[in-house]
Design an enzyme around this catalytic site. Structure first.
Site, mmCIF file in Angstrom:
data_model
loop_
_atom_site.group_PDB
_atom_site.id
_atom_site.type_symbol
_atom_site.label_atom_id
_atom_site.label_comp_id
_atom_site.label_asym_id
_atom_site.label_seq_id
_atom_site.Cartn_x
_atom_site.Cartn_y
_atom_site.Cartn_z
ATOM 1 N N GLU A 21 0.781 -1.454 -0.032
ATOM 2 C CA GLU A 21 -0.163 -0.196 -0.045
ATOM 3 C C GLU A 21 0.898 1.328 0.191
ATOM 4 O O GLU A 21 1.995 1.095 0.329
ATOM 5 C CB GLU A 21 -1.157 0.040 1.271
ATOM 6 C CG GLU A 21 -0.362 0.006 2.567
ATOM 7 C CD GLU A 21 -0.784 0.787 3.520
ATOM 8 O OE1 GLU A 21 -1.102 2.057 3.077
ATOM 9 O OE2 GLU A 21 -0.771 0.518 4.705
ATOM 10 N N LYS A 155 -3.168 -1.374 14.470
ATOM 11 C CA LYS A 155 -2.498 -0.257 15.242
ATOM 12 C C LYS A 155 -2.888 -0.023 16.524
ATOM 13 O O LYS A 155 -3.996 -0.113 16.775
ATOM 14 C CB LYS A 155 -2.524 0.965 14.447
ATOM 15 C CG LYS A 155 -1.932 1.152 12.936
ATOM 16 C CD LYS A 155 -2.206 2.198 12.106
ATOM 17 C CE LYS A 155 -3.218 2.190 11.500
ATOM 18 N NZ LYS A 155 -2.937 1.537 10.109
#
Ligand code: PSU
Ligand code: MN
Length: 298
Positions: A21, A155
């Site tokens: 990405e 995350k």
């Protein structure tokens, strides 16, 4: 959609290809280091014997595989738009340059015929989502794209428990890579368990083949913890997260700016400690993704 020559021939020859990405490059890392890290990520994929395909929109055209000028532009051009799936139509129609998130990269990679994808940390349910409804578009995207995503968990700025519940609801298959613990991005253990463990790239490939045989439409998340000795000190992590969340609320940051704000907060307030951890974990994921992509070809 323009597929780079190297990526196209690797796909045609049945060699391993790993999608990467670009939002991590444009919005997830400080500009001074992002071009260098983007090249290191591609290098790590090559080190495993696979071909990297960094995905982005350049001047309105989707690119599957960036040349060095494209990589440099995504890393340094301040007008690059963070582009999730819902942004793609506008970014392409207006001829803009956009960096793709996990959601849009997974979608585009799958359309290009790529089976394996590496990132740093998956997006998920934000803390306070019961009120804000802030849940990353990464989650529903993974419910509809059959790709293997290698990441260091979600995350740690997120509500990890809620994210795991959503992944279960969305039927996204989840394996720990050599661990029964769900990784916490900057730290090895988020405090949660994973439902399944894969011990090698070949085991991951076997799971993917079984899923293909059943025609399952969802993604397989391969949760690969940051390497031993590389994780952030726990107290520094927890203190930085607490101050970052306070600043987020005080400044009224919402929507797609939340994640870049918190990542930048970490990078600034830990004087490079979180940055090094972020680099280490994404390079580890790129290497494992390369191994999985190669195992799939055997
Ligand atoms: N992993 C990283 N750094 C990042 C991201 C992932 O190590 O910057 C990006 C990915 O592009 C992911 C996005 O899709 O953060 C999630 O943003 P949001 O929470 O707005 O969905
Ligand atoms: Mn969001």
């Amino acid at each position: 959609m323009i597929i780079a020559d190297e990526v196209r021939s690797a796909l045609e020859d049945g060699r391993g290809v790993v999608a990467l990405e670009s939002t991590i490059i444009s919005h997830g890392l400080p500009t001074e280091s992002s071009a260098r890290v983007a090249r290191q990520i591609e290098h790590a994929v090559r080190g495993s014997g696979a071909v990297p395909a960094t995905i982005a929109v350049v001047d309105g055209q989707v690119r599957i595989g960036l040349d060095d000028a494209g990589l440099e532009r995504i890393a340094t051009d301040p007008v690059v738009v963070k582009s999730s799936i819902r942004d793609l139509g506008n970014v392409c129609a207006a001829g803009l340059t956009g960096a793709t998130t996990v959601a849009s990269t997974a979608y585009l990679a799958h359309r290009a015929g790529i089976r394996v994808f590496a990132t740093g940390g998956l997006g998920g349910v934000h803390r306070g989502a019961a009120h804000s409804f802030d849940e990353s578009a990464d989650l529903p995207a993974l419910a509809s794209v059959p790709i293997a995503l290698v990441c260091a968990g979600v995350k740690s700025i997120l509500d990890v428990g809620a994210t795991l519940e959503r992944l279960e609801t969305l039927s996204v298959e989840l394996v720990g890579y050599g661990t029964s613990r769900f990784p916490g991005f900057y730290i090895q253990d988020s405090g949660y368990a994973v439902p399944w463990v894969a011990r090698s790239a070949d085991e991951v490939a076997a799971v993917l083949r079984a899923r293909d045989g059943l025609g399952l439409p969802q993604a397989l998340v391969v949760a690969n913890p940051i390497a031993d000795g590389k994780e952030m000190p726990r107290d520094l992590h927890d203190a930085t997260l607490a101050s970052g969340l306070e600043a987020l609320a005080a400044q009224g940051i919402t929507g797609k700016d939340v994640t870049p704000f918190l990542l930048a907060w970490f990078h600034e307030h830990t004087h490079g400690v979180s940055l090094q951890a972020n680099i280490d974990l994404v390079l580890g994921n790129a290497q494992v993704a390369g191994e999985v992509a190669c195992a799939l070809t055997r």
